[in-house]
Design a protein around this motif. Structure first.
Motif, PDB file in Angstrom:
ATOM      1  N   LEU A 100      51.461   2.994 -27.261  1.00 27.44           N
ATOM      2  CA  LEU A 100      52.154   2.856 -28.537  1.00 27.44           C
ATOM      3  C   LEU A 100      52.107   4.134 -29.356  1.00 27.44           C
ATOM      4  CD1 LEU A 100      51.943  -0.178 -27.713  1.00 27.44           C
ATOM      5  CD2 LEU A 100      51.710  -0.686 -30.151  1.00 27.44           C
TER       6      LEU A 100
ATOM      7  N   TYR B 181      56.615  -3.449 -26.362  1.00 24.77           N
ATOM      8  CA  TYR B 181      56.875  -2.201 -27.095  1.00 24.77           C
ATOM      9  C   TYR B 181      57.580  -1.181 -26.201  1.00 24.77           C
ATOM     10  CZ  TYR B 181      55.957   1.896 -30.027  1.00 24.77           C
ATOM     11  OH  TYR B 181      56.105   3.029 -30.804  1.00 24.77           O
ATOM     12  N   THR B 182      57.101  -1.033 -24.972  1.00 20.12           N
ATOM     13  CA  THR B 182      57.691  -0.013 -24.100  1.00 20.12           C
ATOM     14  C   THR B 182      59.076  -0.424 -23.602  1.00 20.12           C
ATOM     15  OG1 THR B 182      56.480  -0.922 -22.184  1.00 20.12           O
ATOM     16  CG2 THR B 182      55.471   0.936 -23.372  1.00 20.12           C
TER      17      THR B 182
ATOM     18  N   ARG C 133      46.720   1.083 -26.210  1.00 14.70           N
ATOM     19  CA  ARG C 133      46.778   1.863 -27.453  1.00 14.70           C
ATOM     20  C   ARG C 133      47.533   3.167 -27.235  1.00 14.70           C
ATOM     21  NH1 ARG C 133      47.046   6.072 -30.013  1.00 14.70           N
ATOM     22  NH2 ARG C 133      45.334   6.995 -28.833  1.00 14.70           N
TER      23      ARG C 133
ATOM     24  N   PHE D 175      50.310  -3.796 -35.393  1.00 13.42           N
ATOM     25  CA  PHE D 175      50.165  -4.251 -34.014  1.00 13.42           C
ATOM     26  C   PHE D 175      48.696  -4.635 -33.802  1.00 13.42           C
ATOM     27  CE2 PHE D 175      53.690  -1.276 -34.151  1.00 13.42           C
ATOM     28  CZ  PHE D 175      54.684  -1.935 -33.449  1.00 13.42           C
TER      29      PHE D 175
ATOM     30  N   THR E  46      54.646   4.992 -17.150  1.00 12.48           N
ATOM     31  CA  THR E  46      54.466   3.788 -17.965  1.00 12.48           C
ATOM     32  C   THR E  46      54.271   2.571 -17.074  1.00 12.48           C
ATOM     33  OG1 THR E  46      55.826   4.703 -19.747  1.00 12.48           O
ATOM     34  CG2 THR E  46      55.511   2.319 -19.712  1.00 12.48           C
TER      35      THR E  46
ATOM     36  N   SER F 189      46.937  -7.352 -25.884  1.00 16.59           N
ATOM     37  CA  SER F 189      47.239  -5.919 -25.867  1.00 16.59           C
ATOM     38  C   SER F 189      48.239  -5.578 -24.774  1.00 16.59           C
ATOM     39  CB  SER F 189      45.947  -5.115 -25.681  1.00 16.59           C
ATOM     40  OG  SER F 189      45.069  -5.316 -26.774  1.00 16.59           O
TER      41      SER F 189
ATOM     42  N   ASN G 114      51.698   4.424 -33.373  1.00 23.30           N
ATOM     43  CA  ASN G 114      51.761   3.021 -33.768  1.00 23.30           C
ATOM     44  C   ASN G 114      50.573   2.227 -33.219  1.00 23.30           C
ATOM     45  OD1 ASN G 114      54.103   3.017 -35.340  1.00 23.30           O
ATOM     46  ND2 ASN G 114      55.417   2.928 -33.519  1.00 23.30           N
ATOM     47  N   GLY G 115      49.935   2.758 -32.210  1.00 22.82           N
ATOM     48  CA  GLY G 115      48.798   2.063 -31.620  1.00 22.82           C
ATOM     49  C   GLY G 115      47.606   1.935 -32.539  1.00 22.82           C
TER      50      GLY G 115
ATOM     51  N   ARG H 298      61.188   0.459 -27.087  1.00 18.86           N
ATOM     52  CA  ARG H 298      61.234   1.826 -27.605  1.00 18.86           C
ATOM     53  C   ARG H 298      61.874   2.777 -26.592  1.00 18.86           C
ATOM     54  NH1 ARG H 298      59.108   4.880 -31.716  1.00 18.86           N
ATOM     55  NH2 ARG H 298      58.475   7.025 -31.242  1.00 18.86           N
TER      56      ARG H 298
ATOM     57  N   THR I 229      51.663  -6.831 -25.839  1.00 21.98           N
ATOM     58  CA  THR I 229      52.211  -5.971 -26.877  1.00 21.98           C
ATOM     59  C   THR I 229      52.743  -4.670 -26.289  1.00 21.98           C
ATOM     60  OG1 THR I 229      50.689  -6.893 -28.522  1.00 21.98           O
ATOM     61  CG2 THR I 229      51.691  -4.767 -29.036  1.00 21.98           C
ATOM     62  N   ALA I 230      51.966  -4.057 -25.388  1.00 25.08           N
ATOM     63  CA  ALA I 230      52.396  -2.800 -24.777  1.00 25.08           C
ATOM     64  C   ALA I 230      53.650  -2.989 -23.937  1.00 25.08           C
ATOM     65  CB  ALA I 230      51.261  -2.232 -23.927  1.00 25.08           C
TER      66      ALA I 230
END
Length: 396
Positions: free
Chosen positions: A350, A276-277, A347, A359, A293, A269, A353-354, A280, A272-273
């Protein structure tokens, strides 16, 4: 005189260099399990979770047996005989793809196989353990009942002697691997105290209806066990152990694996975060470039790092033979709670999308809601730690 500088590249998920504490052999085990999980499970697990079905679980069990992770920390009978730290690293990598897959391995090795390895007769060990290590036979562990979870001493399942046999009646609930198992380790009240039995699942009177409508551990087989006049020979009873010592010794093995496993869900997780950050953009720059963030990412990394250090310390103690049950409770209590909070925070990062299965985060988050309470609830492990600190039991 000249000086030269070497630029050191820091792994963003291992800022303090915990990898330096692992041996080459431990890293090799981790790499093998990670590769297997990435190739064999990762591409399919979101679909399994969504449908609530593992495709061909018996085939997967054989592949896990070939990998050597079933009962990998046990000696003899075809088991790999690897260290507790090796086993922990394997649990972490398996749960990084899904808690349900790690549960399959944990129940097989740390509950069903360990119970037979530790407590069964030599004939029963020879009958089951080599096949279970190879994944050719699947086991389950019947302790929890519909009305008795944290208080197993009040179980209602009962076994009574009848000549040279035992007859078992009762029900068990929330049993991983139950409906695909070949052998069930069943704990029951007897006139001699709580005893354990290795029950072949093709014995008349035994059934294992699968539990549906789960919103957690969906990529895992969960069943009820129904024993209606199940007759087995005395040879299938564990000959020496009496009372809760038997099942609790097995639960400590499983809880140890969870200490590591939950961190796999957290790492996935967090990773992934982070990605993603970075990818995006909002308000003209990547989300990762905003202070709030980065605060979330840093806090998540701190908790993951502390959990990994705790797991490694307890693994070294287990390998040295000095690990105590209360220390396992500390690890399970801390690491599952911290991992769940990491998943929940990831979560949010995202956004909408979370909650998508595109994901892994929502799947990990839902799974850890079960991991938080199985093999001992937060409350029970808290009271174990409290009793260790004060010397006073406060369970009642």
């Amino acid at each position: 005189m000249s000086t030269s500088t070497t630029k050191v590249t820091i792994d963003p998920l291992d800022i303090i260099g915990i990898d330096d504490l692992l041996t080459p052999e431990e890293k090799a085990v981790r790499s093998s399990v990670r590769q297997f999980a990435s190739e064999r499970i990762q591409p399919y697990v979101a679909d399994w979770f969504e449908r609530g079905v593992i495709d061909e679980p018996r085939v997967l069990a054989k592949e896990l047996g070939s990998l050597g992770v079933l009962g990998m920390h046990l000696e003899g009978y075809g088991c790999a005989g690897m260290s507790a730290t090796d086993y922990g690293l394997a649990c972490l990598e398996l749960e990084a793809v899904d808690s349900g897959i790690r549960s399959l391995v944990s129940v097989q090795g740390s509950l069903a196989m360990f119970a037979i390895w530790k407590w069964a007769s030599e004939d029963v060990k020879q009958q089951w353990l080599p096949r279970m290590a190879a994944g050719e036979a699947i086991g389950c562990f019947g302790l929890t009942e519909p009305d008795h979870g944290s208080d197993p001493g009040s179980m209602r399942t009962r076994a009574r002697r009848d000549g040279g046999d035992w007859i078992i009646d009762g029900r068990k609930m929330w049993i991983t691997n139950g409906s695909i198992a070949d052998v069930a380790v069943v704990w029951a009240q007897t006139d001699e105290g709580v005893r354990g039995f290795a029950v072949p699942t093709d014995t008349p009177g035994f059934s294992a209806p699968e539990i549906k409508h789960k919103m957690s551990l969906r990529a895992s087989v969960t069943s009820e066990l129904v024993l209606d006049g199940v007759r087995i020979p005395d040879a299938y009873a564990f000959p020496e152990v009496r009372g809760l010592k038997g099942p609790l010794s097995c639960l400590n093995e499983a809880r140890y694996g969870i200490i590591w496993g939950a961190l796999g869900a957290a790492r996935s997780s967090l990773e992934t975060a982070l990605q993603y950050t970075k990818d995006r953009e909002q308000f003209g720059k990547p989300l990762a470039g905003f202070q709030l963030t980065q605060q979330k990412l840093a806090e998540m990394n701190l908790e993951y790092t502390k959990g990994l250090l705790l797991a490694l310390h307890l693994g070294r103690r287990k390998d040295a033979g000095t690990l105590q049950p209360a220390q396992v409770s500390v690890g399970k209590l801390n690491n599952v709670r911290a991992s769940l909070e990491i998943c929940r925070t990831a979560r949010t990062m995202l956004g909408a999308n979370g909650i998508s299965l595109e994901f892994p985060i929502i799947r990990h988050m839902n799974n850890l809601e079960s991991v938080l309470t199985y093999e001992g609830t937060v409350e029970m492990h808290t009271l174990v730690v409290g009793q260790t600190m004060t010397g006073l039991p406060a369970y009642r």
